[in-house]
Design an enzyme around this catalytic site. Structure first.
Site, PDB file in Angstrom:
ATOM      1  N   SER A   1     -11.444  -0.673  -0.865  1.00 20.73           N
ATOM      2  CA  SER A   1     -10.143  -0.652  -0.169  1.00 20.73           C
ATOM      3  C   SER A   1     -10.289  -1.043   1.290  1.00 20.73           C
ATOM      4  O   SER A   1      -9.378  -1.605   1.890  1.00 20.73           O
ATOM      5  CB  SER A   1      -9.545   0.759  -0.211  1.00 20.73           C
ATOM      6  OG  SER A   1      -8.828   0.979  -1.385  1.00 20.73           O
ATOM      7  N   HIS A  48      -3.887   6.021   3.579  1.00 19.68           N
ATOM      8  CA  HIS A  48      -4.601   4.808   3.168  1.00 19.68           C
ATOM      9  C   HIS A  48      -3.955   3.544   3.738  1.00 19.68           C
ATOM     10  O   HIS A  48      -4.644   2.676   4.298  1.00 19.68           O
ATOM     11  CB  HIS A  48      -4.599   4.775   1.640  1.00 19.68           C
ATOM     12  CG  HIS A  48      -5.418   3.702   1.012  1.00 19.68           C
ATOM     13  ND1 HIS A  48      -4.946   2.427   0.808  1.00 19.68           N
ATOM     14  CD2 HIS A  48      -6.673   3.720   0.494  1.00 19.68           C
ATOM     15  CE1 HIS A  48      -5.871   1.702   0.198  1.00 19.68           C
ATOM     16  NE2 HIS A  48      -6.935   2.460  -0.003  1.00 19.68           N
ATOM     17  N   ASP A  94       0.841  -1.193   0.000  1.00 21.19           N
ATOM     18  CA  ASP A  94       0.000   0.000   0.000  1.00 21.19           C
ATOM     19  C   ASP A  94       0.878   1.246   0.000  1.00 21.19           C
ATOM     20  O   ASP A  94       1.959   1.248  -0.583  1.00 21.19           O
ATOM     21  CB  ASP A  94      -0.930  -0.046   1.224  1.00 21.19           C
ATOM     22  CG  ASP A  94      -2.284   0.604   0.972  1.00 21.19           C
ATOM     23  OD1 ASP A  94      -2.324   1.833   0.783  1.00 21.19           O
ATOM     24  OD2 ASP A  94      -3.300  -0.109   0.961  1.00 21.19           O
ATOM     25  N   ASN A 120     -13.810   0.346  -7.270  1.00 20.85           N
ATOM     26  CA  ASN A 120     -14.943   1.233  -6.987  1.00 20.85           C
ATOM     27  C   ASN A 120     -15.495   1.900  -8.236  1.00 20.85           C
ATOM     28  O   ASN A 120     -15.958   3.034  -8.186  1.00 20.85           O
ATOM     29  CB  ASN A 120     -14.514   2.352  -6.018  1.00 20.85           C
ATOM     30  CG  ASN A 120     -14.115   1.819  -4.662  1.00 20.85           C
ATOM     31  OD1 ASN A 120     -14.161   0.629  -4.414  1.00 20.85           O
ATOM     32  ND2 ASN A 120     -13.714   2.711  -3.786  1.00 20.85           N
TER      33      ASN A 120
END
Length: 324
Positions: free
Chosen positions: A248, A89, A52, A181
């Site tokens: 996510s 994130h 990530d 998404n």
């Protein structure tokens, strides 16, 4: 490098930012993780690689959870030991998997699991080259992790990325990816994001905390299951917390759940299960929500599903024995 040649964070939405919180997040409750904690399963000895944007290793809720970290991006002049999370994130994902501070913060699905933080997305926007992702996956394989969690994706089917994932799975490493998404609310249309679209990975779609299919979740025939992805509270840098929404947020719920499942099954079977066997154990722990397969796959990850089934069969046998 051209924009289309980059991998990006699966888009997500910041709903709220908090300086403190005191709770077991609702998503953790929804998938029934606390029931396994009560049985003594918290992911001990399981190692999960989080690929990530890096992580705030000093966040109090992640104290003692992080084994090591490595930077594969060009942030901070490519310093390999600098995994500073400039986006937030990666820290959020890490917290959903393994945070351990229920008294004054949040707790993750597998609060005794260990994390290897592999920073493969850089900058404030969280984007990276496919080579960075491939290198991070290969590094995770070299460390013999149990699970890889990736809440990232791109539009391209890149053979090197696919090969790296197949190599991981061949080493019995479970690879969990956010489905994406780009959903348009029509389950008849397909939206694909890579690496989630590869058959070898576990592709995770999103539902709300009320078990409703998320309007943004991708629909396609590679969706394996769904997990909470709306209004998910977790850790972010500088010791804070935030509420994010997106697939996510769904993927780390499943990565953490797999750590618990692996702990349970290794005790039950008295051996290490293969990747296909562990995948079967995961699917055994899902419940259908009534949405098309292209939206929910096998359904919601629900860690006590086998117990529910056993109770149902027991009640059914009792009813049949007394002629009801």
């Amino acid at each position: 490098m051209q924009k289309e040649k980059l991998v990006h964070l699966i888009p997500y939405r910041l709903d709220n930012q908090l300086f403190e919180t005191h709770q077991i997040p609702e998503g953790i409750e929804l998938i029934q993780a606390p029931s396994l904690w009560q049985q003594g399963y918290k992911g001990k000895d399981m190692v999960i690689a989080v690929i990530d944007t890096g992580c705030d290793t000093k966040h109090p809720d992640l104290h003692g959870r992080i084994l090591e970290g490595k930077n594969f991006t060009d942030d901070d002049n490519g310093a390999e030991d600098n995994i500073t999370d400039y986006n937030g994130h990666g820290t959020h994902v890490a917290g959903t998997i393994a945070a351990i501070n229920p008294a004054s913060g949040v707790v993750g699905v597998a609060p005794e699991a260990k994390l290897i933080i592999l920073k493969a997305l850089g900058g404030k926007n969280g984007s990276g080259e496919y080579e960075w992702i491939v290198n991070a996956i290969n590094y995770a394989v070299s460390k013999n992790v149990d699970i890889i969690s990736m809440s990232l994706g791109g539009p391209l089917d890149v053979s090197e990325l696919h090969d790296a994932i197949k190599a991981a799975v061949n080493q019995n490493i479970l690879v969990v990816c956010a489905a994406g998404n780009e959903g348009d609310g029509n389950h008849h249309t397909d939206e694909f994001s890579y690496p989630a679209a590869y058959t070898e990975v576990i592709s995770v779609g999103s539902i709300s905390l009320q078990r409703k299919s998320s309007y943004f979740t991708n629909s396609n025939n590679e969706i394996d299951l769904v997990a909470p992805g709306e209004r998910i509270i977790s850790t972010i840098p500088d010791g804070r917390y935030a509420v994010y929404s997106g697939t996510s947020m769904s993927a780390p719920h499943v990565a953490g759940a797999l750590a618990l499942i692996k702990s349970v099954t290794e005790k039950e079977f008295s051996r290490v299960l293969s990747e296909p066997e562990l995948y079967a154990q995961l699917i055994k722990r899902t419940i259908p929500l009534g949405y098309p397969k292209s939206l929910e796959g096998n359904g919601l990850v629900y860690l006590t599903a086998p117990d529910l089934l056993a109770d149902y069969l027991r009640q059914k046998n009792i009813a049949e024995s007394i002629g009801v």
